[in-house]
Design an enzyme around this catalytic site. Structure first.
Site, PDB file in Angstrom:
ATOM      1  N   ASN A  19      93.778  10.881  25.735  1.00 36.10           N
ATOM      2  CA  ASN A  19      93.312  12.252  25.582  1.00 36.10           C
ATOM      3  C   ASN A  19      92.087  12.201  24.679  1.00 36.10           C
ATOM      4  OD1 ASN A  19      94.184  12.279  22.852  1.00 36.10           O
ATOM      5  ND2 ASN A  19      96.198  13.052  23.415  1.00 36.10           N
ATOM      6  N   TYR A 155      94.002  13.226  32.417  1.00 36.83           N
ATOM      7  CA  TYR A 155      93.686  12.415  31.226  1.00 36.83           C
ATOM      8  C   TYR A 155      92.355  11.715  31.458  1.00 36.83           C
ATOM      9  CZ  TYR A 155      98.386  13.266  29.491  1.00 36.83           C
ATOM     10  OH  TYR A 155      99.503  13.885  29.021  1.00 36.83           O
ATOM     11  N   LYS A 183      92.805  17.472  30.273  1.00 32.60           N
ATOM     12  CA  LYS A 183      92.338  17.209  28.912  1.00 32.60           C
ATOM     13  C   LYS A 183      90.872  17.578  28.766  1.00 32.60           C
ATOM     14  CE  LYS A 183      96.290  15.548  27.704  1.00 32.60           C
ATOM     15  NZ  LYS A 183      97.146  16.283  26.751  1.00 32.60           N
ATOM     16  N   ASP A 212      93.627  21.173  27.379  1.00 30.16           N
ATOM     17  CA  ASP A 212      94.276  20.667  26.158  1.00 30.16           C
ATOM     18  C   ASP A 212      93.289  19.801  25.381  1.00 30.16           C
ATOM     19  OD1 ASP A 212      95.957  19.729  24.224  1.00 30.16           O
ATOM     20  OD2 ASP A 212      97.384  18.763  25.591  1.00 30.16           O
ATOM     21  N   HIS A 321     106.369  21.105  25.382  1.00 32.65           N
ATOM     22  CA  HIS A 321     105.667  19.848  25.666  1.00 32.65           C
ATOM     23  C   HIS A 321     106.682  18.841  26.212  1.00 32.65           C
ATOM     24  CE1 HIS A 321     105.025  15.702  24.149  1.00 32.65           C
ATOM     25  NE2 HIS A 321     103.790  15.883  24.561  1.00 32.65           N
ATOM     26  N   TYR A 342     104.999  15.551  34.219  1.00 33.53           N
ATOM     27  CA  TYR A 342     104.055  14.427  34.253  1.00 33.53           C
ATOM     28  C   TYR A 342     104.305  13.678  35.557  1.00 33.53           C
ATOM     29  CZ  TYR A 342     103.729  15.009  29.121  1.00 33.53           C
ATOM     30  OH  TYR A 342     103.551  15.492  27.863  1.00 33.53           O
TER      31      TYR A 342
HETATM   32 MG    MG Z   1      99.296  19.022  24.459  1.00 42.60          MG
END
Ligand code: MG
Length: 388
Positions: A19, A155, A183, A212, A321, A342
């Site tokens: 990230n 990511y 991200k 994020d 999360h 995920y």
């Molecule tokens: Mg997060």
């Protein structure tokens, strides 16, 4: 009825990805087994838990501090009042004996792995999926069997491009996801805007895309990014600054009309209380992401929910999360707003089993007892190895 053994093993996560601030390549997870003296189909009934994703295994804290404390109590001490299962709250209290309050750190994950295993065990003793056990225990009146889910990905990869990002999100869309999180923050704002536009092209609108920053921005950078993304009307802007900088969070919220999400790095109900007091979180609008697997387990997580509700927030604002099976059961069982997935990363822990049903952006767990971790193909051999 008693717990006859508690075992822990460190497992590696597959994830050479980053990230804005960390690389996940060396991350590990503690997998814990609570082995009971009860049997089903000739095998001991075992509860499994792990300390979510995004930190490290905690075998040292478990073996040196928590497991010796549990070994000293009589087996009856851990039983629930009806004698039909184990009291996860009592187990947590005993494991935390002589630990000072505050400064939660890694022990919050160590205890979480243990405490979550107790819930898995309880649900298996009852022969039902864990979300049903949670509803009954906490008096949650919900009848839905599925919950909104978004695919967390996007990511940064060693060989990255907008085409790679686009292919990733298209793949998630093909398997049934409708909302995504990506991200931001590792490069220039202009690069992030290109990533966001790519994601919106696939999702169809900004309200299906969350971003994020993983706490990478200082105050001015966070405000600059907020101004840049405001026109996209995104689903939420996650962890703009340091997770403990409540002042930054409040200042950002005062100048940003979209939803802000935070909380995955807050590990206790007192941390949550301080976020309520000082972080500016708006009723019915901003998103809370505390994660039971990082925050002492479900007992403490439920106390966090009570704290939020005390301040007038709704548990539908909570999207924990950690996109894995345990938090799917937590979100469905406790009546939260939705869960993360995920689907392509952090194996063997991340994502869901093929027995879960995913349709039009909603996911339902299978009817496997407990959290159904045994149905995760890559995880199953590790579970077997731990108990045999
Ligand atoms: Mg997060």
């Amino acid at each position: 009825m008693r717990i006859v053994d508690i075992r822990e093993v460190t497992i590696d996560l597959n994830g050479a990805i980053s990230n804005a601030i960390i690389n996940f390549n060396k991350h590990t997870v503690s997998l814990v087994a609570l082995i009971s003296d009860q049997f089903s189909e000739g095998k001991p009934i075992v509860g499994f838990g792990f300390n979510s994703i995004g930190r490290f295994a905690q075998g040292g804290i478990l073996r040196e501090r928590m497991l010796p404390r549990l070994a000293k109590v009589t087996p009856e001490h851990l039983l629930s009042s009806d004698g039909c299962g184990f009291d996860a709250g009592v187990l947590a209290q005993i494991a935390m004996k002589d630990e000072k309050p505050g400064g939660h750190g890694d022990r919050a994950g160590a205890l979480a792995a243990l405490e979550l295993a107790a819930w898995d065990l309880n649900a298996k003793l009852l022969g039902e999926p864990a979300y049903k056990t949670l509803r009954r225990y906490f008096g949650v009146v919900e009848s839905v069997e599925s919950i909104p889910v978004y695919a967390a990905g996007g990511y940064y990869y060693p060989k990255d491009s907008l085409k790679r990002l686009s292919d990733e999100l298209l793949n998630y869309q093909d398997i049934g996801y409708r909302s995504f999180k990506i991200k931001i923050g590792a490069g220039e704002i202009t690069e992030d805007i290109s990533r966001i536009e790519t994601a919106i092209t696939i999702a169809g609108c900004g309200s299906k895309i969350a971003v994020d920053a993983n706490g990478c921005f200082d105050q001015q950078q966070a405000l600059d990014m907020a101004a840049a993304i405001e026109p996209f009307k995104l689903r939420w802007f996650e962890e703009p600054g340091d997770p403990l900088d409540f002042d930054l969070n409040r200042n950002l919220i005062e100048s940003y009309s979209g939803s802000v999400a935070t909380g995955e790095n807050l590990f206790s109900s007192m941390d949550a209380r301080n976020l309520m007091r000082f972080g500016g979180m708006r009723l019915g609008k901003d998103i809370f992401q505390m994660d039971p697997g990082l925050a002492y387990g479900i007992t403490e997580y439920h106390s966090i929910l009570e704290t939020l509700e005390e301040f007038g927030h709704q548990r539908k604002q909570c999207h924990p999360h950690g996109g894995h099976l345990i938090n799917l059961h937590v979100a469905l069982g406790l009546g939260l707003g939705g869960c993360e997935a995920y689907p392509g990363v952090f194996q063997p822990i991340g994502g869901y089993s093929s027995q879960c049903s995913l349709e039009n952006g909603r996911i339902a767990p299978s009817d496997a007892p407990g959290f159904g971790l045994e149905q995760k193909q890559d995880l199953y051999p590790l579970l077997c190895e731990l108990v045999n």
